[in-house]
Motif scaffolding. Structure first.
Motif, PDB file in Angstrom:
ATOM      1  N   GLN A 194      47.518  22.681  38.584  1.00  0.00           N
ATOM      2  CA  GLN A 194      46.906  22.242  39.827  1.00  0.00           C
ATOM      3  C   GLN A 194      45.488  21.778  39.512  1.00  0.00           C
ATOM      4  O   GLN A 194      44.775  22.408  38.713  1.00  0.00           O
ATOM      5  CB  GLN A 194      46.866  23.395  40.837  1.00  0.00           C
ATOM      6  CG  GLN A 194      46.757  22.954  42.275  1.00  0.00           C
ATOM      7  CD  GLN A 194      48.047  22.368  42.805  1.00  0.00           C
ATOM      8  OE1 GLN A 194      49.121  22.623  42.255  1.00  0.00           O
ATOM      9  NE2 GLN A 194      47.972  21.600  43.869  1.00  0.00           N
ATOM     10  N   GLN A 218      45.668  10.428  41.369  1.00  0.00           N
ATOM     11  CA  GLN A 218      44.929  10.469  42.626  1.00  0.00           C
ATOM     12  C   GLN A 218      43.452  10.152  42.432  1.00  0.00           C
ATOM     13  O   GLN A 218      42.762   9.824  43.396  1.00  0.00           O
ATOM     14  CB  GLN A 218      45.051  11.858  43.285  1.00  0.00           C
ATOM     15  CG  GLN A 218      46.467  12.248  43.669  1.00  0.00           C
ATOM     16  CD  GLN A 218      47.134  13.055  42.568  1.00  0.00           C
ATOM     17  OE1 GLN A 218      46.956  12.773  41.384  1.00  0.00           O
ATOM     18  NE2 GLN A 218      47.912  14.045  42.956  1.00  0.00           N
ATOM     19  N   LEU A 225      49.696  25.407  49.079  1.00  0.00           N
ATOM     20  CA  LEU A 225      48.658  24.509  48.580  1.00  0.00           C
ATOM     21  C   LEU A 225      48.659  23.178  49.323  1.00  0.00           C
ATOM     22  O   LEU A 225      47.599  22.600  49.576  1.00  0.00           O
ATOM     23  CB  LEU A 225      48.855  24.273  47.082  1.00  0.00           C
ATOM     24  CG  LEU A 225      48.658  25.487  46.165  1.00  0.00           C
ATOM     25  CD1 LEU A 225      49.002  25.123  44.726  1.00  0.00           C
ATOM     26  CD2 LEU A 225      47.232  26.002  46.244  1.00  0.00           C
ATOM     27  N   THR A 226      49.845  22.693  49.670  1.00  0.00           N
ATOM     28  CA  THR A 226      49.942  21.419  50.385  1.00  0.00           C
ATOM     29  C   THR A 226      49.303  21.510  51.767  1.00  0.00           C
ATOM     30  O   THR A 226      48.679  20.561  52.250  1.00  0.00           O
ATOM     31  CB  THR A 226      51.411  20.996  50.510  1.00  0.00           C
ATOM     32  OG1 THR A 226      51.985  20.875  49.203  1.00  0.00           O
ATOM     33  CG2 THR A 226      51.538  19.664  51.232  1.00  0.00           C
ATOM     34  N   HIS A 272      46.786  23.308  52.563  1.00  0.00           N
ATOM     35  CA  HIS A 272      45.339  23.533  52.461  1.00  0.00           C
ATOM     36  C   HIS A 272      44.822  22.759  51.252  1.00  0.00           C
ATOM     37  O   HIS A 272      44.540  23.336  50.202  1.00  0.00           O
ATOM     38  CB  HIS A 272      45.033  25.023  52.314  1.00  0.00           C
ATOM     39  CG  HIS A 272      45.568  25.870  53.420  1.00  0.00           C
ATOM     40  ND1 HIS A 272      46.844  26.389  53.417  1.00  0.00           N
ATOM     41  CD2 HIS A 272      44.995  26.283  54.576  1.00  0.00           C
ATOM     42  CE1 HIS A 272      47.034  27.092  54.513  1.00  0.00           C
ATOM     43  NE2 HIS A 272      45.933  27.047  55.228  1.00  0.00           N
ATOM     44  N   GLN A 273      44.681  21.450  51.416  1.00  0.00           N
ATOM     45  CA  GLN A 273      44.255  20.617  50.290  1.00  0.00           C
ATOM     46  C   GLN A 273      42.750  20.673  50.063  1.00  0.00           C
ATOM     47  O   GLN A 273      42.268  20.279  49.007  1.00  0.00           O
ATOM     48  CB  GLN A 273      44.710  19.179  50.516  1.00  0.00           C
ATOM     49  CG  GLN A 273      46.229  19.020  50.493  1.00  0.00           C
ATOM     50  CD  GLN A 273      46.665  17.573  50.599  1.00  0.00           C
ATOM     51  OE1 GLN A 273      45.888  16.714  50.979  1.00  0.00           O
ATOM     52  NE2 GLN A 273      47.905  17.306  50.238  1.00  0.00           N
ATOM     53  N   GLU A 275      38.764  19.632  46.461  1.00  0.00           N
ATOM     54  CA  GLU A 275      40.027  18.998  46.845  1.00  0.00           C
ATOM     55  C   GLU A 275      41.085  19.447  45.860  1.00  0.00           C
ATOM     56  O   GLU A 275      40.920  19.318  44.653  1.00  0.00           O
ATOM     57  CB  GLU A 275      39.874  17.480  46.827  1.00  0.00           C
ATOM     58  CG  GLU A 275      41.163  16.745  47.246  1.00  0.00           C
ATOM     59  CD  GLU A 275      41.023  15.238  47.183  1.00  0.00           C
ATOM     60  OE1 GLU A 275      42.009  14.543  47.456  1.00  0.00           O
ATOM     61  OE2 GLU A 275      39.901  14.765  46.835  1.00  0.00           O
ATOM     62  N   CYS A 276      42.170  20.003  46.384  1.00  0.00           N
ATOM     63  CA  CYS A 276      43.219  20.588  45.552  1.00  0.00           C
ATOM     64  C   CYS A 276      44.434  19.667  45.569  1.00  0.00           C
ATOM     65  O   CYS A 276      44.911  19.268  46.638  1.00  0.00           O
ATOM     66  CB  CYS A 276      43.580  21.973  46.084  1.00  0.00           C
ATOM     67  SG  CYS A 276      44.785  22.865  45.104  1.00  0.00           S
ATOM     68  N   PHE A 277      44.950  19.310  44.391  1.00  0.00           N
ATOM     69  CA  PHE A 277      46.120  18.438  44.319  1.00  0.00           C
ATOM     70  C   PHE A 277      46.858  18.671  43.021  1.00  0.00           C
ATOM     71  O   PHE A 277      46.336  19.277  42.084  1.00  0.00           O
ATOM     72  CB  PHE A 277      45.724  16.965  44.449  1.00  0.00           C
ATOM     73  CG  PHE A 277      44.679  16.528  43.460  1.00  0.00           C
ATOM     74  CD1 PHE A 277      45.074  15.981  42.253  1.00  0.00           C
ATOM     75  CD2 PHE A 277      43.336  16.668  43.720  1.00  0.00           C
ATOM     76  CE1 PHE A 277      44.143  15.572  41.320  1.00  0.00           C
ATOM     77  CE2 PHE A 277      42.385  16.260  42.793  1.00  0.00           C
ATOM     78  CZ  PHE A 277      42.795  15.718  41.600  1.00  0.00           C
TER      79      PHE A 277
END
Length: 270
Positions: free
Chosen positions: A4, A170, A248-249, A251-252, A268-270
């Motif tokens: 991640q 991204q 996780l999706t 709370h990005q 920013e989490c992706f």
């Protein structure tokens, strides 16, 4: 093993184990001295986002006599009488690219062979180019590169055609100029590039009480990542991975570390 990514939207401070003089440092790896995010900080934040007690306990394990444990027992009919491990493990957050100011190019994101090869192993990336110092993606003829106190001649740099292997899709537009430094020089430049803020304490009369202190933080626009996976005792691996990915999706944008009231630690989490 899954991976991640974190892209820092604000300075991020995770407290270190020591304080030297008036400098409040950040968590650092003991063998490299590079800043990192402890896995406990990441795990604690993500765990707090889970609102369903069954999902929370299945993923992260129970807390004895907590409200979630009682709801879990009532909903599943299972008795929680001892602490147990959850189905998800989470690793430390490591640096991948960190922005450094440049007089000639505005901002340049730097890394080193140690960090890039570590990422390649975790992310299962097979580099198409040997990761050696002074690879860059912005070299032009007769153009010098000024990075902090270092000056690079065009002959010092090697054009890097496959740098996107180490940039998530991204962020291809967010990170434009990258430079690979030797491990020892990268550590020095990162140390100089950390965010530092001078803090003072005021008394009830709004006058300075004591001296100044400095707080470190990892700068915004830094790219980091952490590995995660399921533990060996997980009975339903696919369900655990689905639940964690769903969490996780939803709370990005996360806020990790201290100084939340100051707007610090947004990622920013992706």
């Amino acid at each position: 093993m899954n991976i991640q990514h974190f892209y820092l939207l604000a300075p991020l401070h995770t407290g270190g184990t020591t304080q030297e003089g008036n400098l409040l440092g950040i968590a650092r790896e003991s063998h490299t001295n590079y800043p990192y995010i402890p896995s406990s900080s990441i795990r604690g934040k993500i765990r707090s986002l889970a609102t369903n007690p069954v999902t929370k306990i299945d993923l992260f394990g129970p807390e004895l006599n907590s409200p979630e444990s009682k709801e879990y027992e009532a909903e599943t009919g299972k008795k929680i009488d001892q602490l147990s491990q959850g189905s998800i493990w989470i690793g430390d957050g490591s640096l991948l690219w960190i922005p450094i100011p440049s007089l000639s190019h505005g901002v340049i994101w730097i890394s080193c062979p140690l960090l890039l090869n570590r990422y390649a192993r975790v992310a299962n990336v097979t580099p198409q180019t040997s990761i050696v110092p002074y690879l860059c993606n912005f070299q032009q003829a007769n153009e010098k590169v000024y990075l902090k106190d270092a000056i690079f001649e065009p002959s010092d740099l090697t054009q890097w055609q496959h740098w996107q292997q180490f940039i998530p899709t991204q962020l291809n537009a967010a990170i434009e100029r990258v430079l690979v430094l030797p491990d020892q020089h990268c550590a020095t430049v990162i140390q100089m590039g950390l965010w530092r803020q001078v803090k003072i304490k005021l008394d009830q009369h709004k006058t300075v009480d004591g001296g100044f202190r400095y707080e470190e933080a990892i700068p915004p626009d830094t790219l980091m990542y952490f590995p995660w996976g399921t533990t060996s005792q997980t009975s339903n691996t696919s369900q655990a991975e689905t639940d964690f990915n769903s969490l996780l999706t939803q709370h990005q944008i996360l806020q990790i570390g201290g100084q939340e009231s100051l707007g610090r630690g947004f990622v920013e989490c992706f």
